[in-house]
Design a protein around this motif. Structure first.
Motif, short mmCIF file in Angstrom:
data_model
loop_
_atom_site.label_atom_id
_atom_site.label_comp_id
_atom_site.label_asym_id
_atom_site.label_seq_id
_atom_site.Cartn_x
_atom_site.Cartn_y
_atom_site.Cartn_z
N ASP A 323 -47.93 45.88 -2.77
CA ASP A 323 -47.80 46.12 -1.34
C ASP A 323 -46.92 47.35 -1.14
O ASP A 323 -45.70 47.30 -1.30
CB ASP A 323 -47.17 44.90 -0.66
N LYS A 326 -44.03 47.12 1.38
CA LYS A 326 -42.93 46.28 0.91
C LYS A 326 -42.08 47.02 -0.12
O LYS A 326 -40.84 46.97 -0.10
CB LYS A 326 -43.48 44.99 0.30
N LYS A 330 -38.10 48.25 0.23
CA LYS A 330 -37.08 47.89 -0.76
C LYS A 330 -36.36 49.12 -1.28
O LYS A 330 -35.12 49.15 -1.39
CB LYS A 330 -37.76 47.14 -1.92
N SER A 384 -38.68 46.11 -6.91
CA SER A 384 -39.71 46.32 -5.90
C SER A 384 -41.10 46.06 -6.43
O SER A 384 -42.00 45.64 -5.69
CB SER A 384 -39.61 47.76 -5.35
#
Length: 798
Positions: A323, A326, A330, A384
């Motif tokens: 992702d 996302k 991070k 991450s």
């Protein structure tokens, strides 16, 4: 010259009539000469050699006495016993080291009387009395002597001494002669033999010798018993092993073999479902283990080898988080800035998602000064991506076996660091940090950088062979990220296999944001300050710390200074000084002391020959002041400041350019021949080199010759050719950061660096007026517009 025993006896009979005179005395350290025996002794001390020389005056007769302390070098009369041996010197042989090898024969036991040191002749001497041993009980003496001969016979057999010696002793007529003949063959110390000579009666003399013989036989019996016991135990161990092997084979026939250690390992290996190559390797090792004793060192090596295979995470892969939003969130949460690195990671994840995780992982190398967050960034990347993280520290590694592993030829051999990293990560696709890859070394143990070529090549690392494991490992799914401080010190072969991503130093506004959003909260948490309102760091206080207490490309020292303030405040709070603390520049100075650096490092304006240059170092950019002073002389060029060869060549080119252009300013070029030129770059203890100071050197020389000062808030970076063309430079981000931090307002660059100016962050473009030029004459026209007029006017006035 040797003399016969009959001659010795005649000499003794000659002197026996008159024993009133002194005899030279020689002190022995660890040897004792008994009557009737010949012994070679080594004489090295001056006093002993003088006594030996003096023995020629006494028919080669010499007193021998065993000193009480064998380690004492200078012997006094009180260091000697009262009983000695009168001996006859048979031969003397000088040695190359200055010592004498002397053969002496014991003649008779004597009592030493009035032992003294003759200082004028530097040797010991003593009067003597012949020592006699009387028997108290003749019948008891006969029993004792009979026992002694019997004990000596046993001793001869136990020690493998020639039987002829026993016959010789038995042929002696009297008891005293027999025991004197026994004494040299008994293995006791010289001090113990001295105690025998000092006995007062013949009975005690014989009893002590008998005691020594009995003790020696007892010791020999113990040794023989221990030897038999060891041999018996060895035979028992062999018997136990043979029986144990039979029992094991019977158990294998009657049961499933769960009780056997090797069979347990075989079952564990089968449950892992290894590849055919690994299974064949392990089966071969199991075959060897079945032929070994479990207590043998080779068995432990084989067991360790199998344990490593069982511990490796074959077939274990973590699911990568694909992702992009996302992952970006991070990375932004953990690190401020570093946009290029974040974009590169997002590109990798995007391709990974597009190809359904089938692409080979690249090898990325983060290059930047210390403290910019390279190591912590790699950890954030692993988090991450949802992958496990492992770290391989390469700084100072010199042994090739650290990379490829040790061969299994000795106990204690281990796999290389990359195999260990996979075991630590517990999966086959972790993120592995190669820390300090630019600080590897090499010596007689090999070149570890060359050993890493295979594992860092995306085309080859799918079958990396470790010397310990001896089978190929697939590292193609591993995401390698290396870190380095300087790109120049990375081995060229390794750099060719890596994608270099450069991390410049942080700009002041970035450091301010990092301190507020990351450093201060982390330091407060580490120091146990739960309420962030207890200590308030505002922008003004943080900028004070930045300008006056730190000078770095990263933020490591900034974090230390913030932590110092927090620690001092915590101490004050615990000592009763509570309340809210809002930091001000004065309070910062109170906690941190006198400022270490000036906010603006530029010199005062108005100095001729002083130019502000810029330099790149492995820890960031630096201001490089160049000073030129002209002195009356003969045209010598003096360069100081620990300059490298490249900067020295740049200074020669700059001088040639200036000499060519002096006439344009009304200065006679011939003046250079009558002038000594001193060019100095301050901070001389720091080595300086590189092709980026040519422009500054040229302008410094021209400023000095035309006596025209250049404003210090104008900085220059770039090289210049002999024709005057301006050549491009590297490290512009670091140099712009240093210029902005020092208070520079205008920056001149070569035209070919325009592409780098576009990549500078907005604060640098806003805070600096950046101009690019193609030729040195363009700069001269801007900086020295009035020089020719001033020089011409002065010449007309003169």
């Amino acid at each position: 010259m040797k003399k016969s025993n009959s001659e010795t006896e005649n000499l003794l009979e000659t002197i026996a009539l008159d024993l009133s005179h002194d005899f030279p005395l020689l002190a022995l350290r660890d040897a004792l000469v008994t009557p009737g025996s010949s012994t070679r002794i080594l004489v090295g001390r001056e006093a002993s050699q003088n006594a030996l020389k003096a023995s020629h005056l006494y028919h080669d007769l010499l007193l021998l006495a065993l000193q009480k302390d064998p380690d004492k070098e200078s012997v006094e009369p009180e260091d000697l016993p009262k009983v000695g041996v009168l001996a006859h010197v048979q031969s003397v042989m000088p040695m190359p080291n200055g010592c004498w090898r002397v053969l002496v024969e014991g003649v008779v036991i004597v009592d030493l009387i009035n032992t003294e040191l003759l200082k004028d002749q530097n040797y010991l001497s003593a009067k003597i009395l012949l020592r006699s041993y009387d028997s108290v009980d003749r019948s008891l003496l006969k029993l004792v002597s009979t026992e002694g001969v019997h004990l000596f016979e046993q001793y001869v057999n136990a020690q493998n001494i020639s039987v002829e010696i026993l016959s010789e002793i038995e042929s002696k007529k009297d008891v005293f002669s027999k025991y004197l003949a026994m004494l040299p063959y008994i293995r006791v110390s010289a001090q113990q033999k001295q105690q025998v000579l000092e006995e007062k009666s013949l009975d005690e003399f014989c009893k002590r010798v008998n005691a020594y013989l009995q003790a020696a036989l007892d010791v020999e019996g113990v040794v023989e018993h221990v030897r038999d016991d060891v041999q018996q135990k060895m035979q028992q161990n062999q018997k136990d092993w043979f029986i144990g092997e039979q029992i094991r084979m019977l158990q294998n026939e009657l049961s499933d073999g769960d009780t056997d250690e090797v069979e347990k390992l075989v079952q564990k290996v089968k449950a892992k479902h290894f590849s055919k190559a690994i299974q064949e390797k392990l089966d071969e090792e199991f075959g060897r283990m079945r032929l070994m004793q479990p207590a043998s060192p080779e068995y432990a090596v084989s067991r360790n080898f199998i344990d490593w295979f069982l511990a490796m995470p074959f077939g274990v892969y973590t699911d990568t988080a694909l992702d992009l939003k996302k992952v970006k969130k991070k990375l932004d949460a953990d690190h401020f800035g570093l946009d290029k690195v974040k974009d590169r990671i997002l590109e990798y994840i995007a391709v990974l998602k597009q190809t359904n995780a089938e692409n080979k992982a690249p090898i990325i190398c983060l290059v930047g000064p210390p403290g910019v967050g390279k190591t912590t960034l790699v950890r954030s990347i692993a988090e991450s991506l949802g992958r496990n993280y492992a770290r391989v520290t390469l700084g100072g590694v010199r042994d090739e076996a650290e990379i490829r592993g040790h061969r299994r030829t000795y106990i204690g051999s281990m796999p290389g660091r990359f195999i260990q990293a996979l075991r630590h990560a517990k999966c086959m696709n972790p993120v592995i940090l190669l820390d300090e890859i630019d600080k590897m070394g090499n010596d007689y143990r090999g070149d570890p950088a060359s050993a890493m070529l295979e594992i860092l090549d995306p085309e080859l690392n799918s079958d990396f062979t470790d010397h310990f494991m001896e089978v190929g490992f697939d590292f193609s799914k591993v995401l390698f990220i290396a870190t380095a401080n300087s790109e120049e010190t990375i081995p060229a072969a390794l750099e060719d296999r890596m994608e270099v991503v450069r991390l410049p130093g942080y700009y002041p506004h970035e450091k301010l944001s990092i301190a507020k959003d990351y450093l201060v909260p982390r330091v407060l948490k580490n120091c146990g300050v739960t309420d962030s309102e207890t200590i308030v760091f505002n922008d003004e206080s943080i900028q004070t710390i930045l300008k006056e207490y730190t000078r770095e490309a990263g933020v490591r020292e900034l974090e230390r200074q913030i932590e110092t303030i927090v620690r001092k405040r915590v101490k004050e709070t615990l000592m009763g000084k509570s309340g809210k603390l809002k930091l001000t520049p004065k309070l910062v100075e109170k906690y941190l002391g006198v400022p270490r650096f000036m906010g603006n490092r530029l010199p005062k304006p108005g100095h001729c020959g002083v130019i502000t240059g810029l330099a790149w170092t492995s820890v960031g950019g630096e201001i490089l002041l160049i000073e030129t002073k002209l002195l009356s002389g003969r045209g010598h060029l003096l360069l100081t400041g620990k300059l490298g060869d490249v900067m020295k060549e740049s200074a020669q080119i700059a001088l040639s350019l200036v000499r060519e252009r002096l006439q344009r300013f009304g200065v006679d070029p011939a003046i250079v021949r009558k002038t000594d030129i001193h060019i100095h770059v301050p901070e001389g203890a720091v080595p300086k080199d590189g092709p980026s100071a040519g422009i500054a050197l040229t302008l410094s020389l021209l400023s000095a010759f035309t006596r025209t000062p250049v404003s210090p808030d104008i900085a220059f970076t770039g090289e210049v050719s002999l024709s005057g063309d301006l050549l491009p430079i590297g490290g512009l981000n670091e140099k712009a950061l240093a210029a902005l931090d020092a208070g520079v307002k205008t920056l001149y660059l070569p035209t070919q660096n325009e592409k780098d100016v576009v990549e500078l962050p907005a604060p640098a473009k806003k805070g600096l007026k950046i101009h690019t030029k193609e030729h040195i004459d363009e700069l001269i026209a801007i900086l020295f517009p009035q020089a020719k007029k001033k020089t011409a006017a002065k010449a007309k006035k003169d």
